[in-house]
Design a protein around this motif. Structure first.
Motif, PDB file in Angstrom:
ATOM      1  N   MET A   1       0.835  -1.170   0.000  1.00 27.50           N
ATOM      2  CA  MET A   1       0.000   0.000   0.000  1.00 27.50           C
ATOM      3  C   MET A   1       0.879   1.231   0.000  1.00 27.50           C
ATOM      4  N   PRO A   2       1.012   1.902  -1.112  1.00 29.70           N
ATOM      5  CA  PRO A   2       1.856   3.091  -1.157  1.00 29.70           C
ATOM      6  C   PRO A   2       1.253   4.222  -0.335  1.00 29.70           C
ATOM      7  N   ILE A   3       2.113   5.074   0.114  1.00 35.53           N
ATOM      8  CA  ILE A   3       1.689   6.232   0.884  1.00 35.53           C
ATOM      9  C   ILE A   3       1.125   7.252  -0.085  1.00 35.53           C
ATOM     10  N   GLU A   4      -0.116   7.688   0.168  1.00 37.96           N
ATOM     11  CA  GLU A   4      -0.766   8.643  -0.730  1.00 37.96           C
ATOM     12  C   GLU A   4      -0.507  10.063  -0.259  1.00 37.96           C
ATOM     13  N   GLU A   5      -0.311  10.956  -1.192  1.00 39.81           N
ATOM     14  CA  GLU A   5      -0.026  12.354  -0.892  1.00 39.81           C
ATOM     15  C   GLU A   5      -1.039  13.245  -1.596  1.00 39.81           C
ATOM     16  N   THR A   6      -1.330  14.384  -1.009  1.00 41.67           N
ATOM     17  CA  THR A   6      -2.090  15.405  -1.704  1.00 41.67           C
ATOM     18  C   THR A   6      -1.085  16.472  -2.109  1.00 41.67           C
ATOM     19  N   PRO A   7      -1.364  17.211  -3.176  1.00 43.88           N
ATOM     20  CA  PRO A   7      -0.390  18.211  -3.648  1.00 43.88           C
ATOM     21  C   PRO A   7       0.082  19.176  -2.561  1.00 43.88           C
ATOM     22  N   ALA A   8      -0.791  19.579  -1.650  1.00 44.93           N
ATOM     23  CA  ALA A   8      -0.411  20.523  -0.605  1.00 44.93           C
ATOM     24  C   ALA A   8       0.512  19.885   0.436  1.00 44.93           C
ATOM     25  N   GLU A   9       0.535  18.552   0.489  1.00 48.84           N
ATOM     26  CA  GLU A   9       1.326  17.860   1.496  1.00 48.84           C
ATOM     27  C   GLU A   9       2.528  17.146   0.887  1.00 48.84           C
ATOM     28  N   PRO A  11       5.915  15.671   0.076  1.00 48.54           N
ATOM     29  CA  PRO A  11       7.095  15.541   0.928  1.00 48.54           C
ATOM     30  C   PRO A  11       8.318  16.208   0.296  1.00 48.54           C
ATOM     31  N   PRO A  12       9.356  16.419   1.095  1.00 50.01           N
ATOM     32  CA  PRO A  12      10.548  17.079   0.569  1.00 50.01           C
ATOM     33  C   PRO A  12      11.402  16.165  -0.317  1.00 50.01           C
ATOM     34  N   PHE A  13      11.021  14.907  -0.472  1.00 50.05           N
ATOM     35  CA  PHE A  13      11.756  13.959  -1.304  1.00 50.05           C
ATOM     36  C   PHE A  13      10.794  13.283  -2.256  1.00 50.05           C
ATOM     37  N   GLU A  14      11.334  12.721  -3.328  1.00 49.53           N
ATOM     38  CA  GLU A  14      10.500  12.065  -4.335  1.00 49.53           C
ATOM     39  C   GLU A  14       9.780  10.846  -3.777  1.00 49.53           C
ATOM     40  N   THR A  15      10.425  10.090  -2.905  1.00 50.65           N
ATOM     41  CA  THR A  15       9.814   8.894  -2.320  1.00 50.65           C
ATOM     42  C   THR A  15      10.109   8.843  -0.816  1.00 50.65           C
ATOM     43  N   PRO A  16       9.280   8.141  -0.068  1.00 56.90           N
ATOM     44  CA  PRO A  16       9.603   7.937   1.345  1.00 56.90           C
ATOM     45  C   PRO A  16      10.941   7.205   1.513  1.00 56.90           C
ATOM     46  N   GLY A  21      16.313   7.878   3.846  1.00 56.75           N
ATOM     47  CA  GLY A  21      17.767   7.814   3.708  1.00 56.75           C
ATOM     48  C   GLY A  21      18.294   6.587   2.983  1.00 56.75           C
ATOM     49  N   GLY A  22      17.418   5.863   2.278  1.00 56.34           N
ATOM     50  CA  GLY A  22      17.870   4.735   1.474  1.00 56.34           C
ATOM     51  C   GLY A  22      17.997   3.434   2.248  1.00 56.34           C
ATOM     52  N   GLU A  23      18.617   2.458   1.591  1.00 59.18           N
ATOM     53  CA  GLU A  23      18.704   1.098   2.131  1.00 59.18           C
ATOM     54  C   GLU A  23      19.367   1.027   3.500  1.00 59.18           C
ATOM     55  N   GLY A  70       9.152   2.853  -1.846  1.00 62.25           N
ATOM     56  CA  GLY A  70       9.457   3.428  -3.156  1.00 62.25           C
ATOM     57  C   GLY A  70      10.870   3.186  -3.638  1.00 62.25           C
ATOM     58  N   GLY A  71      11.587   2.291  -2.986  1.00 64.04           N
ATOM     59  CA  GLY A  71      12.956   1.955  -3.375  1.00 64.04           C
ATOM     60  C   GLY A  71      13.006   0.650  -4.152  1.00 64.04           C
ATOM     61  N   PRO A  72      14.144  -0.015  -4.120  1.00 57.60           N
ATOM     62  CA  PRO A  72      14.317  -1.270  -4.863  1.00 57.60           C
ATOM     63  C   PRO A  72      13.278  -2.316  -4.446  1.00 57.60           C
TER      64      PRO A  72
END
Length: 143
Positions: A1-9, A11-16, A21-23, A70-72
């Motif tokens: 279940m991906p995290i859903e975002e609204t345009p006003a919210e 996040p400061p990064f492309e994916t969670p 901070g990655g793997e 949203g990573g590998p």
């Protein structure tokens, strides 16, 4: 279940995954989560639902979270669709009985692990909301 975002919210990064901070950071989170489960009496019911060893669970949760954030796609590359609820049914190898107590302990343990591994507060709030939805859906007994 991906995290859903609204345009006003947004996040400061492309994916969670990038935000956390990655793997390396996902691995640290998973390791702390299972360490806490093993150490803290408050998570005894959760720990009991996981069987005698946590090695397999550590690896699979790491693989799963990388893709879910949203990573590998480590998990799906190895096993296909996660089928979370099916894989956690009591009759499934490694599956356990999941009620409200186990759900709440899982959520509390993961939140504590996020705090202790320095997950950004805004990301932590988003993840807690998503984790609750998933954890509640995973329950396979009423109480």
């Amino acid at each position: 279940m991906p995290i859903e975002e609204t345009p006003a919210e947004a996040p400061p990064f492309e994916t969670p995954f990038a935000w956390i901070g990655g793997e390396e950071r996902v691995k640290a989170l998973v390791e702390r989560f299972y360490d806490l489960m093993d150490l803290e009496p408050a998570y005894a019911a959760l720990r009991a639902a996981h069987g005698s060893t946590l090695d397999n669970a550590r690896e699979r949760l790491f693989w799963f979270l990388c893709g879910w954030l949203g990573g590998p796609q480590h998990y799906t590359e190895r096993f296909g669709h996660p089928r979370l609820r099916q894989r956690h049914m009591p009759q499934h190898t490694g599956g356990g009985s999941i009620g409200i107590k186990e759900r709440d302990q899982w959520l509390a343990c993961m939140d504590q692990a996020m705090v202790e591994t320095g997950v950004d507060e805004a990301l932590r709030a988003r993840l807690n909301a998503s984790f609750f939805q998933t954890a509640d859906w995973m329950r396979n007994r009423g109480e």
